[in-house]
Design a protein around this motif. Structure first.
Motif, PDB file in Angstrom:
ATOM      1  N   GLY A  21       0.790  -1.223   0.000  1.00  0.00           N
ATOM      2  CA  GLY A  21       0.000   0.000   0.000  1.00  0.00           C
ATOM      3  C   GLY A  21       0.821   1.270   0.000  1.00  0.00           C
ATOM      4  O   GLY A  21       0.262   2.364  -0.003  1.00  0.00           O
ATOM      5  N   GLY A  22       2.146   1.165  -0.033  1.00  0.00           N
ATOM      6  CA  GLY A  22       2.992   2.350  -0.064  1.00  0.00           C
ATOM      7  C   GLY A  22       4.399   2.022   0.394  1.00  0.00           C
ATOM      8  O   GLY A  22       4.649   0.975   0.989  1.00  0.00           O
ATOM      9  N   GLU A  23       5.324   2.906   0.120  1.00  0.00           N
ATOM     10  CA  GLU A  23       6.741   2.714   0.427  1.00  0.00           C
ATOM     11  C   GLU A  23       6.957   2.424   1.902  1.00  0.00           C
ATOM     12  O   GLU A  23       6.629   3.233   2.776  1.00  0.00           O
ATOM     13  N   GLY A  24       7.501   1.230   2.200  1.00  0.00           N
ATOM     14  CA  GLY A  24       7.907   0.894   3.546  1.00  0.00           C
ATOM     15  C   GLY A  24       6.798   0.559   4.514  1.00  0.00           C
ATOM     16  O   GLY A  24       7.059   0.254   5.670  1.00  0.00           O
ATOM     17  N   LYS A  25       5.536   0.596   4.104  1.00  0.00           N
ATOM     18  CA  LYS A  25       4.429   0.416   5.035  1.00  0.00           C
ATOM     19  C   LYS A  25       4.245  -1.048   5.427  1.00  0.00           C
ATOM     20  O   LYS A  25       4.549  -1.959   4.660  1.00  0.00           O
ATOM     21  N   SER A  26       3.704  -1.252   6.621  1.00  0.00           N
ATOM     22  CA  SER A  26       3.425  -2.602   7.124  1.00  0.00           C
ATOM     23  C   SER A  26       1.929  -2.890   7.085  1.00  0.00           C
ATOM     24  O   SER A  26       1.339  -3.346   8.052  1.00  0.00           O
ATOM     25  N   GLU A  27       1.325  -2.602   5.960  1.00  0.00           N
ATOM     26  CA  GLU A  27      -0.080  -2.915   5.752  1.00  0.00           C
ATOM     27  C   GLU A  27      -0.198  -4.134   4.844  1.00  0.00           C
ATOM     28  O   GLU A  27       0.758  -4.513   4.158  1.00  0.00           O
ATOM     29  N   LEU A  28      -1.367  -4.734   4.845  1.00  0.00           N
ATOM     30  CA  LEU A  28      -1.654  -5.846   3.950  1.00  0.00           C
ATOM     31  C   LEU A  28      -2.784  -5.442   3.007  1.00  0.00           C
ATOM     32  O   LEU A  28      -3.905  -5.172   3.443  1.00  0.00           O
ATOM     33  N   ILE A  29      -2.471  -5.374   1.728  1.00  0.00           N
ATOM     34  CA  ILE A  29      -3.471  -5.134   0.688  1.00  0.00           C
ATOM     35  C   ILE A  29      -3.580  -6.435  -0.090  1.00  0.00           C
ATOM     36  O   ILE A  29      -2.684  -6.791  -0.859  1.00  0.00           O
ATOM     37  N   VAL A  30      -4.646  -7.182   0.130  1.00  0.00           N
ATOM     38  CA  VAL A  30      -4.756  -8.536  -0.399  1.00  0.00           C
ATOM     39  C   VAL A  30      -5.812  -8.587  -1.499  1.00  0.00           C
ATOM     40  O   VAL A  30      -6.980  -8.267  -1.264  1.00  0.00           O
ATOM     41  N   ARG A  31      -5.378  -8.931  -2.678  1.00  0.00           N
ATOM     42  CA  ARG A  31      -6.255  -9.112  -3.840  1.00  0.00           C
ATOM     43  C   ARG A  31      -7.199  -7.927  -4.035  1.00  0.00           C
ATOM     44  O   ARG A  31      -8.402  -8.086  -4.225  1.00  0.00           O
ATOM     45  N   GLY A  32      -6.632  -6.728  -3.972  1.00  0.00           N
ATOM     46  CA  GLY A  32      -7.399  -5.528  -4.247  1.00  0.00           C
ATOM     47  C   GLY A  32      -8.310  -5.093  -3.130  1.00  0.00           C
ATOM     48  O   GLY A  32      -9.163  -4.222  -3.340  1.00  0.00           O
ATOM     49  N   GLY A  33      -8.157  -5.670  -1.933  1.00  0.00           N
ATOM     50  CA  GLY A  33      -8.977  -5.256  -0.797  1.00  0.00           C
ATOM     51  C   GLY A  33      -8.359  -4.083  -0.076  1.00  0.00           C
ATOM     52  O   GLY A  33      -7.353  -3.506  -0.498  1.00  0.00           O
ATOM     53  N   SER A  34      -8.958  -3.691   1.035  1.00  0.00           N
ATOM     54  CA  SER A  34      -8.437  -2.600   1.859  1.00  0.00           C
ATOM     55  C   SER A  34      -7.902  -3.176   3.171  1.00  0.00           C
ATOM     56  O   SER A  34      -8.225  -4.317   3.531  1.00  0.00           O
ATOM     57  N   PRO A  35      -7.069  -2.426   3.895  1.00  0.00           N
ATOM     58  CA  PRO A  35      -6.458  -2.975   5.120  1.00  0.00           C
ATOM     59  C   PRO A  35      -7.465  -3.454   6.155  1.00  0.00           C
ATOM     60  O   PRO A  35      -7.200  -4.420   6.878  1.00  0.00           O
ATOM     61  N   ASP A  36      -8.635  -2.807   6.257  1.00  0.00           N
ATOM     62  CA  ASP A  36      -9.611  -3.209   7.266  1.00  0.00           C
ATOM     63  C   ASP A  36     -10.337  -4.500   6.910  1.00  0.00           C
ATOM     64  O   ASP A  36     -11.069  -5.045   7.739  1.00  0.00           O
ATOM     65  N   GLN A  37     -10.147  -4.999   5.695  1.00  0.00           N
ATOM     66  CA  GLN A  37     -10.812  -6.231   5.259  1.00  0.00           C
ATOM     67  C   GLN A  37     -10.011  -7.485   5.600  1.00  0.00           C
ATOM     68  O   GLN A  37     -10.373  -8.586   5.185  1.00  0.00           O
ATOM     69  N   ASN A  38      -8.930  -7.324   6.367  1.00  0.00           N
ATOM     70  CA  ASN A  38      -8.105  -8.460   6.782  1.00  0.00           C
ATOM     71  C   ASN A  38      -8.398  -8.815   8.240  1.00  0.00           C
ATOM     72  O   ASN A  38      -8.400  -7.941   9.100  1.00  0.00           O
ATOM     73  N   LEU A  39      -8.641 -10.088   8.480  1.00  0.00           N
ATOM     74  CA  LEU A  39      -8.811 -10.579   9.843  1.00  0.00           C
ATOM     75  C   LEU A  39      -7.435 -10.988  10.357  1.00  0.00           C
ATOM     76  O   LEU A  39      -6.875 -11.991   9.918  1.00  0.00           O
ATOM     77  N   ILE A  40      -6.880 -10.218  11.281  1.00  0.00           N
ATOM     78  CA  ILE A  40      -5.529 -10.456  11.786  1.00  0.00           C
ATOM     79  C   ILE A  40      -5.650 -10.997  13.202  1.00  0.00           C
ATOM     80  O   ILE A  40      -6.137 -10.300  14.103  1.00  0.00           O
ATOM     81  N   LEU A  41      -5.227 -12.236  13.380  1.00  0.00           N
ATOM     82  CA  LEU A  41      -5.399 -12.952  14.637  1.00  0.00           C
ATOM     83  C   LEU A  41      -4.056 -13.211  15.300  1.00  0.00           C
ATOM     84  O   LEU A  41      -3.134 -13.734  14.663  1.00  0.00           O
ATOM     85  N   LEU A  42      -3.939 -12.855  16.549  1.00  0.00           N
ATOM     86  CA  LEU A  42      -2.783 -13.194  17.368  1.00  0.00           C
ATOM     87  C   LEU A  42      -3.261 -14.137  18.461  1.00  0.00           C
ATOM     88  O   LEU A  42      -4.047 -13.736  19.339  1.00  0.00           O
ATOM     89  N   ASP A  43      -2.848 -15.401  18.383  1.00  0.00           N
ATOM     90  CA  ASP A  43      -3.336 -16.427  19.305  1.00  0.00           C
ATOM     91  C   ASP A  43      -4.861 -16.446  19.339  1.00  0.00           C
ATOM     92  O   ASP A  43      -5.496 -16.464  20.394  1.00  0.00           O
ATOM     93  N   ASP A  44      -5.453 -16.390  18.151  1.00  0.00           N
ATOM     94  CA  ASP A  44      -6.901 -16.520  17.968  1.00  0.00           C
ATOM     95  C   ASP A  44      -7.688 -15.264  18.328  1.00  0.00           C
ATOM     96  O   ASP A  44      -8.920 -15.297  18.353  1.00  0.00           O
TER      97      ASP A  44
END
Length: 775
Positions: A157-180
């Motif tokens: 999503g941009g230079e150096g960023k730690s975002e996930l843009i998956v298959r044309g989605g937006s960052p809020d569309q990712n379910l990010i789980l840490l130990d469930d």
């Protein structure tokens, strides 16, 4: 229901052909050195040619159809294979310990049976943490999210960023789980560093395709990260000193072989913005902790905790005045999990957890004038709190057939605009005001999954039902999921996947903001949940005895009921009526093809990822109702990653990335009316930034010492100093000077030239270093 009935019929027929009643073998797979469970380890019956893998908690359950001849192969990437004869097993509970270390010769054709070719899964990427640690990095800090960004279908999503843009989605569309447990904001340092400390992670998996029915609430992907349980056998630790941050991780047994702990801490060690003058004070830290208890042969209890905070602010102080302005944001989560083996067939996990995200703006001002003193404080808080209870059951019903069931209940509390105001003036009554609106929503869901393995054909078919209630509005959702895997040959398979997903919460954020300004809001009466439908088809292959894996996958994804800010609208002062600030009923059209070639073992490892994709959006009131490229539309994306172990004391890696420039909106006409410039913007995102590419390099010098291990690492970001665009802006620069004389004094006045478009770049050639150690 038809899929479920067909699965049962096929399984019963398969069991009848076997001619005898099998027994079920279950247990855990451990790391022999640390005693930690291995999630995703392969368990394969070489005689029956049927296998399974350990679940998120390291547990497996497999039918043994012929106890006299069955040979069980246990394997895991980076560990030596272990073969056990079923005839030598005297109990139906078996715990297996795998030893680290693997050579190419130890890989067999049978082991490759449990590669991607044989799994009923779509778009799943697993990255071993030990391999990620060797990759080039920015600021000397290894980042698991940046590693996933270098795989097909995933962007930053941009230079150096730690975002996930998956298959044309937006960052809020990712379910990010840490130990469930879901986390809502996963970046430090203004987005350039993720919150995940690699030293505290044991396993990471990204699902970007159709995900199984046990996952829900997001449209694009699932990132599942598992913290280390803690060393059951001995006290150990590791740490790192880097350019931006330093960290330490300690682990060990509480009672050897029965309980363990793990705790890690990381924080910035240098004043990041204050090297070159008076800049803002910026600090960040995160803490991971975990307790692990084997309560009995059938019971395990895990207690997980995470807390991470970023803070940036200014302070000015003089003899009579003091002013402080600060922004703080971060996540806190805690989880209590209970694993129970009810029988060799039935495994259960129950989780009670909380997760909170907050963003706090603080302002404080003190004034002292003669005998009058004045003290003003104003705080604004936004965020979301979650409490949830979930239970998941896994039941081995028949040979090659596992049934999974689960329930989850979440209580969301949204606080978009908590305000506290306090004014104290000497000699006058103190003023205190507070405004704390909250929105409470409930999300209940149940699911069923059927995992079927017919040796030549695998199915994961599931159904998820969700009920979301907020105020007096209820939304029901029924989401079918199916993943099919057909073996065309021993090492080639054809895959198809279909999924429906619904997302009940929305993220409102300011585009391009350096620091987060995120507002999580629920679906309401006027703004419904977003939903998506995805189809994917692909082929996978494992060749050269499992050394290489190749996947080629094409997908089509449609999204409905999306929202977007209306042009020129701002959330400031309008949070109570945010629905009027957004366009709704938007549509998304995403499609693409991804190629992923991995070399998984040997002195050299790495991968090649190529993605061709498009992502479009469509709103009735935007762009004259015409379809336009999405902000993260990138037609071509290429990543090449190569690691090489020169010897025990030297290894190096390269990573090269190329991507088509992101779309931007620029004006196409300019008029001067009554001395005022008027700009005309024709179409949304009708122009593109320059193409992006860079080459990174890392060199590591590991060595054993009398107290453990140490490693010096040198990393160079952007070796050939490519000036990639971070953003574009318009500006007028002085082109010449005009000299005039005023009262005998010459005055030089700069004359501004035409308005031009300029590019701002962020990171050029950037070397960094780090020192890490283990004991």
């Amino acid at each position: 229901m038809k899929i479920f009935c067909l699965s049962v019929i096929l399984i019963c027929f398969s069991s009848f052909l076997n001619g005898q009643e099998p027994f079920v073998l279950s247990g855990y797979v451990f790391d022999s050195n640390t005693g930690e469970v291995l999630s995703g380890a392969n368990v394969f019956d070489q005689h029956a040619r049927r296998g399974t893998s350990t679940n998120f908690y390291g547990f497996f359950s497999i039918y043994i159809s012929d106890p006299n001849n069955a040979m069980l192969l246990f394997s895991y990437v980076g560990y030596k294979d272990t073969i056990i004869h079923a005839a030598d097993i005297h109990e139906k509970n078996l715990n297996v310990r795998l030893h680290p270390g693997l050579s190419i010769k130890e890989i067999t054709i049978e082991a490759s049976r449990q590669s991607i070719v044989n799994r009923a899964e779509s778009g799943v990427i697993r990255l071993p943490v030990n391999e990620v640690s060797k990759l080039p990095n920015l600021f000397g800090e290894v980042d698991i999210i940046k590693a996933f960004q270098q795989t097909p279908g995933v962007q930053s999503g941009g230079e150096g960023k730690s975002e996930l843009i998956v298959r044309g989605g937006s960052p809020d569309q990712n379910l990010i789980l840490l130990d469930d447990v879901p986390l809502y904001y996963v970046s430090h340092f203004g987005g350039f560093l993720s919150v995940f400390n690699v030293d505290a992670i044991s396993d990471a998996k990204l699902i970007k395709g159709s995900f199984p029915a046990r996952y829900g609430g997001r449209l694009s992907s699932v990132l599942e990260i598992r913290m280390k349980d803690g060393n059951m056998n001995q006290f150990a630790g590791q740490g790192m000193l880097g350019l931006i941050s330093s960290k330490i991780m300690l682990e060990g047994p509480i009672v050897k072989g029965t309980s363990s702990y793990m705790i890690s801490a990381r924080r910035n060690t240098l004043p990041i913005f204050q090297f070159f003058g008076d800049g803002p004070k910026y600090n960040f830290y995160d803490i991971n902790a975990k307790l692990n208890l084997i309560a009995s042969d059938r019971d395990r209890v895990h207690l997980s905790f995470y807390n991470g905070i970023d803070a940036v602010g200014f302070e000015e102080e003089s003899r009579l005045t003091y002013m402080k302005q600060q922004a703080r944001w971060g996540n806190t989560m805690g989880a209590l999990r209970w694993n129970r083996i009810f029988s060799n067939r039935l495994f259960a996990n129950t989780t009670f957890a909380f997760s909170t995200y907050h963003y706090l703006n603080l302002f404080e001002n003190k004034n002292q004038l003669d005998t009058i003193s004045r003290h003003l404080q104003n705080n604004i808080l936004t965020g979301i709190n979650d409490w949830f209870l979930k239970s998941d059951l896994s039941y081995t019903l028949l040979p090659g057939y596992d049934l999974k069931l689960g329930y989850k209940s979440i209580r969301h509390t949204f606080f978009p605009n908590h305000q506290e105001f306090q004014l104290a003036v000497r000699g006058k009554q103190q003023v205190r005001e507070s405004f704390k609106p909250e929105i409470t929503a409930w999300n209940h869901s149940v699911y069923v999954e059927n995992d079927l393995d017919l040796r030549w054909f695998q199915i994961n078919a599931g159904l998820r039902y969700s009920l979301f209630s907020v105020s007096e509005k209820r939304y029901n959702s029924l989401e079918p999921r199916i993943i099919l895997n057909l073996l065309l040959a021993r090492d080639i398979s054809l895959k198809y996947a279909y999924s429906q997903n619904r997302q009940f919460i929305h993220l409102l954020s300011y585009s391009g903001a350096g620091m987060p300004a995120d507002y999580w809001m629920p679906s309401t009466k006027s703004i419904g949940p977003a939903n998506s439908i995805q189809h994917s088809i692909g082929m996978t292959s494992s060749f050269m005895d499992g050394v290489f894996e190749l996947s080629l996958e094409a997908y089509v994804k449609t999204l409905n009921d999306l929202i977007a800010f209306k042009p020129g609208k701002s959330l400031v002062g309008h949070l109570d009526s945010w629905e009027s600030l957004v366009e709704k009923d938007g549509k998304g059209h995403n499609y693409g093809t991804e190629l992923f070639l991995q070399k998984k073992t040997g002195k050299s490892t790495g991968w090649l990822g190529i993605t061709w994709s498009r992502a479009f959006r469509e709103f009735n009131e935007l762009n004259q109702g015409k379809i336009f490229p999405y902000a993260y539309d990138r037609p071509l994306d290429i990543s090449v990653v190569w690691n090489y172990d020169w010897n025990e004391n030297v290894n190096f890696s390269f990573a090269w990335n190329y991507g088509t420039g992101y779309p931007i909106t620029l004006y196409t006409e300019r008029y001067m009316i009554e001395g005022e410039e008027i700009y005309v913007f024709d179409k949304i995102n009708s122009f593109r930034m320059r193409d992006y590419h860079r080459l990174d390099f890392a060199l590591n010098f590991p060595a054993k010492t009398r107290w453990g291990e140490r490693n010096w690492s040198i990393s160079i970001y952007n070796i050939y100093n490519r000036r990639n665009p971070y953003y574009y802006f318009y500006d007028r620069k002085i082109t010449e000077f005009q000299t005039t004389e005023v009262n005998g004094v010459q005055v030089h006045t700069g004359i501004l030239g035409d308005l031009k478009l300029y590019q701002r770049s962020l990171f050029g050639f950037f070397p960094s270093f780090g020192f890490s150690f283990k004991f």
